[in-house]
Scaffold this motif. Structure first.
Motif, PDB file in Angstrom:
ATOM      1  N   LYS A 197       0.828  -1.215   0.000  1.00  0.00           N
ATOM      2  CA  LYS A 197       0.000   0.000   0.000  1.00  0.00           C
ATOM      3  C   LYS A 197       0.859   1.260   0.000  1.00  0.00           C
ATOM      4  O   LYS A 197       0.526   2.251  -0.654  1.00  0.00           O
ATOM      5  CB  LYS A 197      -0.935  -0.011   1.204  1.00  0.00           C
ATOM      6  N   VAL A 198       1.972   1.234   0.737  1.00  0.00           N
ATOM      7  CA  VAL A 198       2.885   2.383   0.768  1.00  0.00           C
ATOM      8  C   VAL A 198       3.444   2.642  -0.635  1.00  0.00           C
ATOM      9  O   VAL A 198       3.518   3.794  -1.084  1.00  0.00           O
ATOM     10  CB  VAL A 198       4.024   2.142   1.770  1.00  0.00           C
ATOM     11  N   LEU A 199       3.814   1.585  -1.335  1.00  0.00           N
ATOM     12  CA  LEU A 199       4.342   1.733  -2.694  1.00  0.00           C
ATOM     13  C   LEU A 199       3.292   2.315  -3.634  1.00  0.00           C
ATOM     14  O   LEU A 199       3.579   3.197  -4.448  1.00  0.00           O
ATOM     15  CB  LEU A 199       4.817   0.378  -3.226  1.00  0.00           C
ATOM     16  N   ILE A 200       2.072   1.825  -3.503  1.00  0.00           N
ATOM     17  CA  ILE A 200       0.999   2.268  -4.399  1.00  0.00           C
ATOM     18  C   ILE A 200       0.626   3.725  -4.130  1.00  0.00           C
ATOM     19  O   ILE A 200       0.576   4.542  -5.058  1.00  0.00           O
ATOM     20  CB  ILE A 200      -0.235   1.349  -4.252  1.00  0.00           C
ATOM     21  N   THR A 201       0.364   4.053  -2.875  1.00  0.00           N
ATOM     22  CA  THR A 201      -0.042   5.430  -2.550  1.00  0.00           C
ATOM     23  C   THR A 201       1.113   6.404  -2.734  1.00  0.00           C
ATOM     24  O   THR A 201       0.894   7.612  -2.879  1.00  0.00           O
ATOM     25  CB  THR A 201      -0.577   5.519  -1.111  1.00  0.00           C
TER      26      THR A 201
END
Length: 255
Positions: A197-201
């Motif tokens: 999620k950190v990578l995506i956001t």
């Protein structure tokens, strides 16, 4: 009479901006009924431009030095086919020992070139070839003489053909509870969903050349997934369901 098109479906603001810039060239060709060419576009951008051209009855062709090139320019209202490629793009080549794709791209950007002026960069055995807008070719030929610590001697290819290395992949498979992007990223990178999620956001993930910032985005089979600093992956297909209802997926990493 103006061009008919709708870009509301494009969520990536930077992608929409690039496409609008390409549309402005298409509009000039439409109004003047003259031949005009664009900068380099990725497959998603070309798909959008091609659909607009078809809807507005504009003759369009794409060139990138090779039929399988990822990045290509369009030529609208072309006068005749086949095109003289040297009028639009050039293929530059040099021998080398240990130069990689990011090294070449970084060196070109450092010279002041826009990414849109640069096509595919092909790293072969002992050689690199890359496509440029014809207007930039001589500038690069005479001003780029070293990459990393390696001296290079660039020449412009007379045949205008870009050599591409055949893609190599490593295949893998696994189970995911859903086809959400964060689940897929967690599986292919072998990381936690929170990390995914950190990578995506953080705008580090592209699906089919579009930055996706929604972890719940549903990924389709045959999608190309790019993760900055991690590489490229193809989510090939769902091959079945486990007894617990998890999806068994097959995917490949580009080596």
């Amino acid at each position: 009479m103006s061009l008919e098109y709708n870009l509301n479906f494009i969520k990536d603001k930077s992608k929409k901006s690039t496409i609008k810039k390409a549309i402005s060239i298409l509009e000039r060709a439409f109004y003047s009924r003259s031949e005009l060419s664009s900068f380099f576009l990725d497959p998603y951008e070309r798909e959008v431009i091609e659909s607009i051209a078809k809807k507005n009855n504009i003759d369009l062709t794409f060139i990138g030095g090779h039929s399988e090139a990822e990045r290509k320019i369009f030529v609208a209202n072309y006068y005749y086919l086949p095109l003289n490629l040297h009028d639009y793009i050039e293929i530059l080549s040099f021998n080398c020992k240990d130069i990689k794709h990011p090294d070449v791209l970084g060196a070109l950007i450092s010279l002041g070139l826009d990414r849109e002026s640069i096509g595919d960069i092909s790293v072969l055995d002992g050689k690199v070839e890359f496509a440029l807008l014809a207007s930039e070719a001589n500038f690069v030929k005479y001003n780029l003489s070293k990459i990393k610590n390696e001296s290079i001697d660039i020449h412009i290819k007379e045949d205008g053909r870009l050599l591409l290395k055949e893609s190599e992949f490593s295949s893998s498979s696994g189970f995911v509870s859903s086809l959400r992007l964060d689940n897929i990223i967690s599986q292919i990178l072998n990381c936690s969903r929170s990390r995914a999620k950190v990578l995506i956001t953080g705008r580090m993930v592209k699906v089919d050349h579009q930055i996706i910032v929604d972890p719940s985005y549903q990924v389709s089979e045959a999608s190309l997934i790019s993760v900055r600093k991690e590489g490229r992956f193809i989510f090939d297909e769902v091959t079945g369901l486990s007894k617990k209802g998890n999806y068994h997926i097959v995917y490949r990493k580009l080596l």
